[in-house]
Write a protein that holds these residues in place. Structure first.
Motif, PDB file in Angstrom:
ATOM      1  N   VAL A   1       0.845  -1.195   0.000  1.00  7.55           N
ATOM      2  CA  VAL A   1       0.000   0.000   0.000  1.00  7.55           C
ATOM      3  C   VAL A   1       0.880   1.244   0.000  1.00  7.55           C
ATOM      4  N   PHE A   2       0.479   2.253  -0.773  1.00 13.00           N
ATOM      5  CA  PHE A   2       1.207   3.518  -0.793  1.00 13.00           C
ATOM      6  C   PHE A   2       0.230   4.645  -1.072  1.00 13.00           C
ATOM      7  N   SER A   3       0.668   5.863  -0.823  1.00 13.12           N
ATOM      8  CA  SER A   3      -0.155   7.028  -1.132  1.00 13.12           C
ATOM      9  C   SER A   3       0.653   7.982  -1.999  1.00 13.12           C
ATOM     10  N   ILE A   4      -0.055   8.804  -2.745  1.00 15.50           N
ATOM     11  CA  ILE A   4       0.584   9.829  -3.566  1.00 15.50           C
ATOM     12  C   ILE A   4       0.113  11.174  -3.037  1.00 15.50           C
ATOM     13  N   THR A   5       1.055  12.034  -2.691  1.00 16.85           N
ATOM     14  CA  THR A   5       0.735  13.322  -2.091  1.00 16.85           C
ATOM     15  C   THR A   5       1.175  14.467  -3.004  1.00 16.85           C
ATOM     16  N   SER A   6       0.232  15.282  -3.405  1.00 14.53           N
ATOM     17  CA  SER A   6       0.544  16.478  -4.192  1.00 14.53           C
ATOM     18  C   SER A   6       0.929  17.597  -3.241  1.00 14.53           C
ATOM     19  N   GLY A   7       1.972  18.323  -3.559  1.00 11.45           N
ATOM     20  CA  GLY A   7       2.345  19.495  -2.784  1.00 11.45           C
ATOM     21  C   GLY A   7       2.880  19.175  -1.395  1.00 11.45           C
ATOM     22  N   LEU A   8       3.525  18.032  -1.213  1.00 11.03           N
ATOM     23  CA  LEU A   8       4.118  17.698   0.083  1.00 11.03           C
ATOM     24  C   LEU A   8       5.184  18.727   0.425  1.00 11.03           C
ATOM     25  N   ARG A   9       5.046  19.406   1.563  1.00 12.07           N
ATOM     26  CA  ARG A   9       6.004  20.436   1.973  1.00 12.07           C
ATOM     27  C   ARG A   9       7.131  19.811   2.776  1.00 12.07           C
ATOM     28  N   THR A  10       8.335  20.273   2.529  1.00 14.44           N
ATOM     29  CA  THR A  10       9.514  19.841   3.278  1.00 14.44           C
ATOM     30  C   THR A  10      10.209  21.071   3.848  1.00 14.44           C
ATOM     31  N   ALA A  11      11.016  20.862   4.855  1.00 19.70           N
ATOM     32  CA  ALA A  11      11.731  21.983   5.468  1.00 19.70           C
ATOM     33  C   ALA A  11      12.854  22.490   4.582  1.00 19.70           C
ATOM     34  N   TYR A  12      13.353  21.643   3.691  1.00 19.30           N
ATOM     35  CA  TYR A  12      14.522  22.003   2.888  1.00 19.30           C
ATOM     36  C   TYR A  12      14.287  21.715   1.415  1.00 19.30           C
ATOM     37  N   VAL A  13      14.963  22.448   0.573  1.00 16.61           N
ATOM     38  CA  VAL A  13      14.991  22.207  -0.863  1.00 16.61           C
ATOM     39  C   VAL A  13      16.051  21.147  -1.129  1.00 16.61           C
ATOM     40  N   GLY A  14      15.827  20.289  -2.109  1.00 11.81           N
ATOM     41  CA  GLY A  14      16.842  19.324  -2.506  1.00 11.81           C
ATOM     42  C   GLY A  14      16.820  18.014  -1.745  1.00 11.81           C
ATOM     43  N   VAL A  15      15.788  17.773  -0.929  1.00 10.01           N
ATOM     44  CA  VAL A  15      15.675  16.501  -0.214  1.00 10.01           C
ATOM     45  C   VAL A  15      14.727  15.571  -0.965  1.00 10.01           C
ATOM     46  N   GLU A  16      14.860  14.279  -0.699  1.00 12.26           N
ATOM     47  CA  GLU A  16      14.009  13.278  -1.333  1.00 12.26           C
ATOM     48  C   GLU A  16      12.581  13.395  -0.808  1.00 12.26           C
ATOM     49  N   CYS A  17      11.597  13.374  -1.700  1.00 14.85           N
ATOM     50  CA  CYS A  17      10.192  13.469  -1.304  1.00 14.85           C
ATOM     51  C   CYS A  17       9.537  12.102  -1.123  1.00 14.85           C
ATOM     52  N   ASP A  18      10.094  11.074  -1.731  1.00 10.00           N
ATOM     53  CA  ASP A  18       9.509   9.741  -1.639  1.00 10.00           C
ATOM     54  C   ASP A  18      10.041   9.001  -0.417  1.00 10.00           C
ATOM     55  N   THR A  19       9.200   8.157   0.184  1.00 11.12           N
ATOM     56  CA  THR A  19       9.602   7.357   1.330  1.00 11.12           C
ATOM     57  C   THR A  19       9.191   5.916   1.105  1.00 11.12           C
ATOM     58  N   PRO A  20      10.122   4.946   1.036  1.00 12.07           N
ATOM     59  CA  PRO A  20      11.553   5.164   0.953  1.00 12.07           C
ATOM     60  C   PRO A  20      11.907   5.792  -0.396  1.00 12.07           C
ATOM     61  N   ALA A  21      13.153   6.198  -0.566  1.00 10.38           N
ATOM     62  CA  ALA A  21      13.573   6.788  -1.844  1.00 10.38           C
ATOM     63  C   ALA A  21      13.168   5.836  -2.966  1.00 10.38           C
ATOM     64  N   LEU A  22      12.494   6.358  -3.950  1.00 14.89           N
ATOM     65  CA  LEU A  22      11.920   5.549  -5.019  1.00 14.89           C
ATOM     66  C   LEU A  22      12.776   5.649  -6.272  1.00 14.89           C
ATOM     67  N   ASP A  23      13.389   4.530  -6.650  1.00 14.16           N
ATOM     68  CA  ASP A  23      14.195   4.510  -7.857  1.00 14.16           C
ATOM     69  C   ASP A  23      13.364   4.086  -9.055  1.00 14.16           C
ATOM     70  N   ALA A  24      12.057   4.102  -8.867  1.00 17.59           N
ATOM     71  CA  ALA A  24      11.171   3.667  -9.934  1.00 17.59           C
ATOM     72  C   ALA A  24      11.217   4.615 -11.121  1.00 17.59           C
ATOM     73  N   THR A  25      10.727   4.152 -12.233  1.00 16.57           N
ATOM     74  CA  THR A  25      10.657   4.964 -13.430  1.00 16.57           C
ATOM     75  C   THR A  25       9.745   6.168 -13.188  1.00 16.57           C
ATOM     76  N   ARG A  26      10.204   7.347 -13.527  1.00 16.11           N
ATOM     77  CA  ARG A  26       9.393   8.571 -13.438  1.00 16.11           C
ATOM     78  C   ARG A  26       9.194   9.078 -14.860  1.00 16.11           C
ATOM     79  N   THR A  27       7.958   9.345 -15.222  1.00 17.36           N
ATOM     80  CA  THR A  27       7.671   9.871 -16.547  1.00 17.36           C
ATOM     81  C   THR A  27       6.955  11.195 -16.410  1.00 17.36           C
ATOM     82  N   GLY A  28       7.092  12.059 -17.366  1.00 16.56           N
ATOM     83  CA  GLY A  28       6.432  13.365 -17.309  1.00 16.56           C
ATOM     84  C   GLY A  28       7.124  14.295 -16.344  1.00 16.56           C
ATOM     85  N   ALA A  29       6.488  15.452 -16.089  1.00 16.69           N
ATOM     86  CA  ALA A  29       7.094  16.448 -15.220  1.00 16.69           C
ATOM     87  C   ALA A  29       6.442  16.516 -13.874  1.00 16.69           C
TER      88      ALA A  29
END
Length: 86
Positions: A58-86
Motif C-alpha cells: 500500500v502507498f499514497s501519492i501526495t501532491s504538494g508535500l512540503r519539506t523543510a529544505y529544498v533538494g531533499v528526497e520526497c519519496d519514502t523510501p527513496a523511489l528509484d522507480a521509473t518517473r515519466t512526465g514532469a
C-alpha cells in the motif's frame, strides 16, 4: 534520489499537479521498488505496515508535500522507480 523537493518560498515542495498514472507494484521487501512507475513528481509514501510475514504494498501519492529544505528526497523510501512526465 529520484524525486527532489523544489523551491517553494523558504521551503521545498513535491509536485503540485494532479497525481499522474501509476503502473506496476512495489516488491516484497520495504526497500524493493519492484516495477512501480509513477508519472509526475508528486510524493510517493509507502506504508510501513506488515500483515503476517508480508510487507504491505500500500502507498499514497501526495501532491504538494512540503519539506523543510529544498533538494531533499520526497519519496519514502527513496523511489528509484521509473518517473515519466514532469
Amino acid at each position: 534520489m529520484a524525486n527532489i523537493a523544489q523551491v517553494a518560498g523558504n521551503n521545498g515542495v513535491s509536485g503540485t499537479g494532479a497525481p499522474g498514472a501509476v503502473t506496476g507494484a512495489y516488491g516484497s521487501t520495504y526497500a524493493d521498488n519492484g516495477d512501480l512507475a509513477v508519472a509526475g513528481s508528486n510524493a510517493v509514501r509507502r506504508s510501513v505496515s506488515k500483515t503476517g510475514g508480508d510487507v504491505s504494498k500500500v502507498f499514497s501519492i501526495t501532491s504538494g508535500l512540503r519539506t523543510a529544505y529544498v533538494g531533499v528526497e520526497c519519496d519514502t523510501p527513496a523511489l528509484d522507480a521509473t518517473r515519466t512526465g514532469a
